[in-house]
Scaffold this active site. Structure first.
Site, PDB file in Angstrom:
ATOM      1  CB  VAL B  17      -0.960  -0.007   1.208  1.00 49.06           C
ATOM      2  CG1 VAL B  17      -1.841   1.235   1.183  1.00 49.06           C
ATOM      3  CG2 VAL B  17      -1.819  -1.261   1.199  1.00 49.06           C
ATOM      4  CE  LYS B 209     -10.879  -5.161   6.224  1.00 50.99           C
ATOM      5  NZ  LYS B 209     -10.716  -6.199   5.173  1.00 50.99           N
TER       6      LYS B 209
END
Lengths: 430, 430
Positions: B17, B209
């Site tokens: 990332v 999440k």
């Protein structure tokens, strides 16, 4: 977030969406205040008829007969334009709002498609905001996603099914075997059609929306005139059925992409794979697909119209303003948006063709020859059985340019064996 | 938007990332500047090994071995935390960033799930922002949609398939007929699994999440401990097949909803209709479904991981900060977020049950009696043929509460005819 004074709205237009906004503000006052850090209140409203019963109590709000007078009031911070129409009162009132330093929240896709650039310039000069989440794809937060969430991407393609009425007609044809005309009549009776139905079935309404998305995606001035428009009026039940047999669905699909020759914006019927998210989209639901160099592909799906969903989008904008969020109307200063001319679809695609041949010897050979001469090669071709003097013929081409296809369509007319204009539908690659 | 000075990033973590973010900033510098109204630049970076070849030239950026030192540097405005881990360097560095007045952009779901509330309080006290779009569902702009676009809604339910590896395993079982263990091994070889695979297949990563989405949706303090977690390890090929026969797919589905008894947060295998958007979701793609009182239902779909998509999400946050957008971490001041205790699923649902019965006379009758005694009524029940001493039995119940189901599961153990623990999977209504 330092401003804790109430944010005062003036709402012009008390139809379905306007009343939806009033209801949310009354029902969720505490929630909105928690999230915005300040109260969100309605100061004044305006509509055509003061006396009409709209099912909500409006007596707490000042009334203006004239939306321009509403926009100019000193006791509003945000002018919420929910009247519609790209000329006349909506435009006048938005201009008055800008001139008197009000932010604008609007659901008016036609206004932005036709006057987006001039309004954005004026707003930025005056230091006010124009927000328009509700103008595109109802409750789907697509404007915010494109403008902000995906701002790190060079957008490569935007696609969308953004007219619920057209998608309802096309999916009902598929589901029930009823023809276009019958479903068009049903939609008229159910009130699903605009006063001018061509706005829906002619692709104009969806084209307005596409031109707005294009501007954000590609940093260009809104240019609705450059949208290639084709409606769904010529789609017959047999097209739906043939497409289904081949594993496709027919959708009124908007596609915008930047090409070496300019900005390509198309709103037209397309064949899409039945198993794709777009192919699976049924009824009045909307879907927007965004492709970017980093994110690859994101798909957003939701209700494209209706009181609650559209009011939700309006309130998203109101909350942004309440929270002090300020970015340029189309994502970068309007003065830096590039003017674009339209580009005809440049990227080759396969096409579906349906035509009627006169029952003469050599007719099929002539059609095949025209395609060959135009450089369009045939993937599949079939003549279905017939009792009449006209033989239905279907062709699926290999990938070809739109120019080559148009040359073939022109050639067909000169053969003397093709009756009327063939139906040509692009097969969009997803 | 008055700030035109460059926005200076310090990036800690140069894995997939981090390198994706570096690439976007180098490739799209002009585009980012057009949109942000100011340059976005990298000042300094930090990672474990300075010498590793990461395929991009990092020589323009200052190097720090220690992420805490990076976070404290005077020449960065935003600390971009892409290291991961909910304790240790990531947390220390974020705390250092807050203490020295830096905004934070992070992809660290574990950190927020475990320490979101304390970090949000500290950030708001220090007047800095924490943004975390990349922490949930990769490239999908779900945090922004929930936090801002849908801010006019009282959210009624949030659902999501948010672990690509689990969805890959489940859809490959369906598509190829291979078993869970074989696909688990394949994922391990392909590098699809976290170092601790239980983070994936145990539902922990997806549960992190969900707990973040819950906080935004319901105005509550992040409470990961209150997420009911169940992994996919017990799902057998026969469950997938039986579900398919009945028109369902099995997904590791997160569901959060507010109930009269508290916040219900579940991350567990569920049966969903095969024809629904969730049912059609294949491979590593993620999907989040948001339901609100006004918007009805919005569905967002996109890549849940990978260099480009996750970096796209990070850059969305960076661009927000560059544009001066500032709202509280979880949508309202952290001090106003309500603490919640977990609530066991209260809303009745149908369940799928699979168990093995000892081949004894009266075994089926005993099972049926246990269900009846628990108040669970049977919609379908079937014993499939068998050669072994154990008879596989499938039951689909009518709607019942989780308490009633648990009573039945307890009852089965006491019959002496049920071998091992039955598999119980909720059928989620969409």
């Amino acid at each position: 977030m330092t401003d804790t004074a109430p944010l005062r709205l003036g709402i012009a237009g008390l139809g379905t969406v306007g009343i939806g906004v009033v209801k949310i503000i009354r029902r969720q006052a505490a929630l909105l205040q928690d999230r915005a850090g300040r109260p969100v209140v309605i100061t004044a409203v305006s509509a055509r008829s003061k006396d009409k019963d709209r099912g909500v109590d409006l007596s707490d709000y000042a009334w203006e007969d004239d939306p321009v007078a509403l926009a100019k009031r000193d006791d509003i911070d945000v002018f919420v334009e929910l009247m519609g129409g790209h000329e006349g009162p909506a435009k006048d009132a938005c201009e008055a709002a800008i001139a008197t330093g009000k932010d604008i929240v609007t659901a008016n896709k036609a206004l932005l498609a036709h006057h987006g650039q001039e309004l954005a310039l004026a707003a930025e000069e005056a230091g006010v905001r124009i927000r328009y989440e509700a103008a595109v794809a109802g409750g789907i937060p697509i404007i915010k996603s494109l403008l902000e969430g995906l701002a790190g991407n060079e957008i490569t393609r935007v696609m969308g099914v953004m007219n619920g009425t057209c998608n309802y007609i096309l999916t009902q044809m598929q589901a029930t075997g009823r023809g276009y005309n019958a479903l068009f009549e049903e939609c008229a009776e159910l009130g699903y059609l605009e006063a001018d139905p061509n706005l829906d079935v002619g692709g104009i309404d969806a084209g307005h929306k596409l031109s707005i998305l294009s501007s954000i995606a590609f940093g260009t001035q809104v240019n609705f005139d450059a949208v290639e428009l084709e409606g769904i009026q010529r789609i017959q039940l047999e097209d739906i059925e043939h497409a289904a047999e081949m594993g496709f669905r027919i959708k009124l699909l908007g596609v915008a992409q930047m090409t070496g020759r300019g900005l390509e914006q198309r709103m037209s019927p397309c064949l899409v794979p039945a198993s794709s998210p777009l192919g699976q989209l049924e009824g009045g639901t909307n879907m927007v697909v965004v492709e970017g160099d980093a994110v690859e592909q994101v798909v957003l799906r939701g209700p494209g119209a209706g009181e609650g969903p559209t009011a939700s989008a309006v309130m998203g904008d109101v909350m942004d303003i309440a929270r002090g969020i300020s970015i340029p109307t189309f994502g970068q200063p309007a003065s830096t948006l590039r003017p674009v001319t339209g580009a005809k679809a440049a990227k080759p695609a396969p096409f579906y063709l349906r035509m009627s041949l006169l029952d003469k010897p050599g007719a099929m050979a002539k059609v095949a020859a025209v395609l060959g001469d135009a450089g369009v090669s045939i993937n599949r071709m079939r003549q279905t059985s017939h009792d009449e003097k006209l033989a239905p013929v279907l062709v699926v081409t290999h990938k070809c340019t739109r120019d080559a296809l148009d040359a073939a369509l022109k050639g067909f007319a000169e053969t003397g064996v093709v009756d009327g204009d063939p139906v040509a539908i692009r097969i969009e690659e997803l």
